[in-house]
Design a protein around this motif. Structure first.
Motif, mmCIF file in Angstrom:
data_model
loop_
_atom_site.group_PDB
_atom_site.id
_atom_site.type_symbol
_atom_site.label_atom_id
_atom_site.label_comp_id
_atom_site.label_asym_id
_atom_site.label_seq_id
_atom_site.Cartn_x
_atom_site.Cartn_y
_atom_site.Cartn_z
ATOM 1 N N ASP A 121 0.804 -1.229 0.000
ATOM 2 C CA ASP A 121 0.000 0.000 0.000
ATOM 3 C C ASP A 121 0.833 1.272 0.000
ATOM 4 O OD1 ASP A 121 0.939 0.069 2.595
ATOM 5 O OD2 ASP A 121 -1.014 -0.228 3.533
ATOM 6 N N SER A 122 2.145 1.154 0.063
ATOM 7 C CA SER A 122 2.994 2.347 0.038
ATOM 8 C C SER A 122 4.422 1.935 -0.286
ATOM 9 C CB SER A 122 2.960 3.076 1.393
ATOM 10 O OG SER A 122 3.500 2.245 2.413
ATOM 11 N N GLY A 123 5.229 2.940 -0.595
ATOM 12 C CA GLY A 123 6.651 2.709 -0.794
ATOM 13 C C GLY A 123 7.020 2.032 -2.090
ATOM 14 N N THR A 124 6.168 2.126 -3.113
ATOM 15 C CA THR A 124 6.452 1.407 -4.357
ATOM 16 C C THR A 124 6.574 2.312 -5.575
ATOM 17 O OG1 THR A 124 4.094 1.032 -4.765
ATOM 18 C CG2 THR A 124 5.300 -0.672 -3.541
ATOM 19 N N GLY A 125 6.504 3.629 -5.386
ATOM 20 C CA GLY A 125 6.706 4.531 -6.509
ATOM 21 C C GLY A 125 5.707 4.312 -7.627
ATOM 22 N N TRP A 126 6.232 4.139 -8.849
ATOM 23 C CA TRP A 126 5.373 3.970 -10.018
ATOM 24 C C TRP A 126 4.317 2.882 -9.842
ATOM 25 C CZ3 TRP A 126 9.530 3.690 -14.489
ATOM 26 C CH2 TRP A 126 10.053 4.964 -14.715
ATOM 27 N N ILE A 127 4.642 1.851 -9.086
ATOM 28 C CA ILE A 127 3.736 0.714 -8.966
ATOM 29 C C ILE A 127 2.447 1.099 -8.255
ATOM 30 C CG2 ILE A 127 3.513 -1.616 -7.961
ATOM 31 C CD1 ILE A 127 6.531 -1.945 -8.557
ATOM 32 N N GLY A 128 2.458 2.228 -7.560
ATOM 33 C CA GLY A 128 1.218 2.733 -6.972
ATOM 34 C C GLY A 128 0.132 2.955 -8.020
ATOM 35 N N MET A 129 0.541 3.251 -9.256
ATOM 36 C CA MET A 129 -0.440 3.421 -10.334
ATOM 37 C C MET A 129 -1.086 2.084 -10.688
ATOM 38 S SD MET A 129 1.331 6.331 -12.784
ATOM 39 C CE MET A 129 3.039 5.752 -12.676
ATOM 40 N N ASN A 130 -0.307 1.020 -10.649
ATOM 41 C CA ASN A 130 -0.872 -0.313 -10.885
ATOM 42 C C ASN A 130 -1.836 -0.698 -9.771
ATOM 43 O OD1 ASN A 130 2.303 -0.694 -11.961
ATOM 44 N ND2 ASN A 130 0.710 -1.406 -13.352
ATOM 45 N N ARG A 131 -1.483 -0.334 -8.545
ATOM 46 C CA ARG A 131 -2.365 -0.649 -7.416
ATOM 47 C C ARG A 131 -3.711 0.054 -7.575
ATOM 48 N NH1 ARG A 131 -2.220 -2.686 -2.265
ATOM 49 N NH2 ARG A 131 -3.561 -1.686 -0.712
ATOM 50 N N SER A 132 -3.687 1.318 -7.986
ATOM 51 C CA SER A 132 -4.933 2.047 -8.199
ATOM 52 C C SER A 132 -5.764 1.405 -9.314
ATOM 53 C CB SER A 132 -4.627 3.506 -8.554
ATOM 54 O OG SER A 132 -3.998 4.160 -7.481
ATOM 55 N N PHE A 133 -5.089 0.968 -10.374
ATOM 56 C CA PHE A 133 -5.763 0.288 -11.484
ATOM 57 C C PHE A 133 -6.463 -0.972 -10.975
ATOM 58 C CE2 PHE A 133 -5.208 -1.638 -15.960
ATOM 59 C CZ PHE A 133 -6.176 -0.818 -16.526
ATOM 60 N N GLU A 134 -5.742 -1.755 -10.176
ATOM 61 C CA GLU A 134 -6.331 -2.971 -9.601
ATOM 62 C C GLU A 134 -7.543 -2.646 -8.734
ATOM 63 O OE1 GLU A 134 -3.912 -5.753 -7.586
ATOM 64 O OE2 GLU A 134 -2.388 -5.924 -9.153
ATOM 65 N N GLN A 135 -7.397 -1.672 -7.874
ATOM 66 C CA GLN A 135 -8.483 -1.369 -6.936
ATOM 67 C C GLN A 135 -9.733 -0.896 -7.663
ATOM 68 O OE1 GLN A 135 -6.381 1.404 -4.356
ATOM 69 N NE2 GLN A 135 -6.117 -0.169 -2.782
ATOM 70 N N ARG A 136 -9.560 -0.062 -8.669
ATOM 71 C CA ARG A 136 -10.725 0.462 -9.379
ATOM 72 C C ARG A 136 -11.414 -0.641 -10.187
ATOM 73 N NH1 ARG A 136 -14.797 1.678 -10.198
ATOM 74 N NH2 ARG A 136 -15.748 3.533 -11.096
ATOM 75 N N LEU A 137 -10.635 -1.468 -10.870
ATOM 76 C CA LEU A 137 -11.238 -2.557 -11.643
ATOM 77 C C LEU A 137 -11.822 -3.616 -10.715
ATOM 78 C CD1 LEU A 137 -8.623 -3.035 -14.515
ATOM 79 C CD2 LEU A 137 -10.792 -1.786 -14.592
ATOM 80 N N GLY A 138 -11.159 -3.867 -9.598
ATOM 81 C CA GLY A 138 -11.648 -4.866 -8.659
ATOM 82 C C GLY A 138 -12.991 -4.503 -8.062
ATOM 83 N N ALA A 139 -13.277 -3.209 -7.988
ATOM 84 C CA ALA A 139 -14.549 -2.753 -7.412
ATOM 85 C C ALA A 139 -15.726 -2.884 -8.379
ATOM 86 C CB ALA A 139 -14.422 -1.293 -6.964
ATOM 87 N N THR A 140 -15.457 -3.224 -9.640
ATOM 88 C CA THR A 140 -16.536 -3.291 -10.631
ATOM 89 C C THR A 140 -17.389 -4.547 -10.489
ATOM 90 O OG1 THR A 140 -15.168 -4.458 -12.271
ATOM 91 C CG2 THR A 140 -15.159 -2.018 -12.313
ATOM 92 N N GLY A 141 -16.836 -5.601 -9.911
ATOM 93 C CA GLY A 141 -17.540 -6.877 -9.859
ATOM 94 C C GLY A 141 -17.345 -7.721 -11.106
ATOM 95 N N ILE A 142 -16.662 -7.192 -12.109
ATOM 96 C CA ILE A 142 -16.366 -7.968 -13.322
ATOM 97 C C ILE A 142 -15.267 -8.979 -12.991
ATOM 98 C CG2 ILE A 142 -15.446 -7.852 -15.675
ATOM 99 C CD1 ILE A 142 -16.545 -4.971 -15.793
ATOM 100 N N PRO A 143 -15.429 -10.251 -13.394
ATOM 101 C CA PRO A 143 -14.349 -11.212 -13.173
ATOM 102 C C PRO A 143 -13.050 -10.706 -13.821
ATOM 103 C CG PRO A 143 -16.346 -12.352 -13.843
ATOM 104 C CD PRO A 143 -16.617 -10.880 -14.012
ATOM 105 N N THR A 144 -12.050 -10.486 -12.999
ATOM 106 C CA THR A 144 -10.813 -9.873 -13.482
ATOM 107 C C THR A 144 -9.611 -10.653 -12.974
ATOM 108 O OG1 THR A 144 -11.852 -7.680 -13.465
ATOM 109 C CG2 THR A 144 -9.448 -7.752 -13.549
ATOM 110 N N THR A 145 -8.659 -10.880 -13.876
ATOM 111 C CA THR A 145 -7.366 -11.424 -13.474
ATOM 112 C C THR A 145 -6.340 -10.315 -13.557
ATOM 113 O OG1 THR A 145 -7.897 -13.630 -14.292
ATOM 114 C CG2 THR A 145 -5.570 -13.128 -13.948
ATOM 115 N N PHE A 146 -5.667 -10.053 -12.441
ATOM 116 C CA PHE A 146 -4.595 -9.066 -12.420
ATOM 117 C C PHE A 146 -3.283 -9.788 -12.683
ATOM 118 C CE2 PHE A 146 -7.927 -7.237 -9.675
ATOM 119 C CZ PHE A 146 -8.203 -6.118 -10.449
ATOM 120 N N LEU A 147 -2.663 -9.453 -13.788
ATOM 121 C CA LEU A 147 -1.426 -10.097 -14.210
ATOM 122 C C LEU A 147 -0.262 -9.236 -13.733
ATOM 123 C CD1 LEU A 147 -0.021 -12.350 -15.763
ATOM 124 C CD2 LEU A 147 -0.392 -11.041 -17.878
#
Length: 297
Positions: A121-147
């Motif tokens: 949740d912190s200390g990852t620099g650019w990867i924080g953008m990937n985390r936000s992408f995961e969280q927003r897509l994960g909240a949709t309820g659409i079956p999603t695989t995060f690669l």
């Protein structure tokens, strides 16, 4: 008799390496594919291979919803805008627009490119953008695989050119003898294509590395063997990173994000095994194969 035309898999990011590899793998498997581009000219090579072409802007809800409509599934990416000071804010807009459009179009499943470290949740620099992408897509309820991909082997390419000219391989990764997971982008695309074709329900996480881990010393040895001349490793101290990256034209915010991410790679805060919920996959492409294909042929 009515002809049956299968719904396509829609693939974003085909102007980049992983999206192109995913679309290629799907086409080779005989699947219907729709590639999404911003400029119609970028879709021409794919149209020549039989793919449909959709034009969309990742920040425009209407065009994104249209691109997502009537598909079997979608491979989605959030390209990062390293020259912009607001790159994190733009990434949030892309994540939000992608999620809203996917819901509006009733996409049956998603595969989303992410990164190792996105569980932190912190200390990852650019990867924080990937985390936000995961969280927003994960909240949709659409079956999603995060690669969650490991460190891209192709990240070495700018330094390889320097090593070929000077006999010295500069690296931001330290210590030089510590191996970390790395993956070829062609394997990321192939994994994305395979995951799209699986019948999955719910959300899942897949971490993807290559067939073996590599240290900077290993990278230098691979280059040395290919060039048939010695190649030494030069670990760059953090104070030298801004100058070393000057040609990349990073914004101040992007440089800060790179610095934090690289520190976390070096101190193992970013660790491919840190999320117990992730399933581990491994690609088959070696670093030698990547270098041979991109630089040494």
């Amino acid at each position: 008799m009515t002809a049956y035309f299968p719904l396509p898999y829609v693939v974003f990011g085909v102007t980049g390496r992983t999206g192109a590899a995913a679309a290629d793998a799907l086409l080779r498997a005989g699947q219907a594919v729709c590639v999404v581009v911003r400029d119609p000219a970028q879709g021409q090579p794919w149209a020549e291979r039989g793919a449909e072409v959709a034009v969309a802007d990742l920040t425009d809800l209407a065009s994104m919803t249209k691109a997502f409509s009537q598909v079997q599934g979608a491979y989605v990416v959030s390209p990062q805008q390293y020259t912009r000071e607001d790159l994190f804010e733009i990434a949030d807009v892309i994540a939000d627009t992608t999620a809203r459009a996917a819901v509006a179009a009733n996409v049956p499943r998603l595969v989303a490119l992410s990164s190792v470290g996105a569980d932190r949740d912190s200390g990852t620099g650019w990867i924080g953008m990937n985390r936000s992408f995961e969280q927003r897509l994960g909240a949709t309820g659409i079956p999603t695989t995060f690669l969650r991909a490991a460190y891209f082997m192709e990240n070495w390419m700018p330094m390889v050119g320097h090593a070929m000219r000077s006999g010295t391989l500069p690296t931001f990764l330290a210590p030089a003898q510590r191996a970390i997971p790395m993956v070829a982008t062609v394997d990321v695309g192939s994994a994305a294509a395979a995951l799209l074709q699986e019948e999955r329900t719910g959300t899942s996480i897949v971490t993807l590395s290559g067939p073996k881990d590599y240290a900077p010393n290993n990278v230098a040895a691979v280059i040395s063997a290919a060039l048939r001349k010695p190649v030494d490793v030069a670990v760059l101290p953090e104070a030298e990173w801004p100058n070393a990256l000057a040609d990349a034209h990073f914004s101040k915010a992007a440089l800060a994000g790179f610095t934090e991410m690289t520190r976390s790679l070096n101190d193992s805060h970013i660790d491919i095994k840190s999320d117990p919920n992730a399933v581990e996959w491994a690609g088959t492409t070696t670093l030698e194969q990547v270098f041979h294909r991109l630089t040494l042929t």
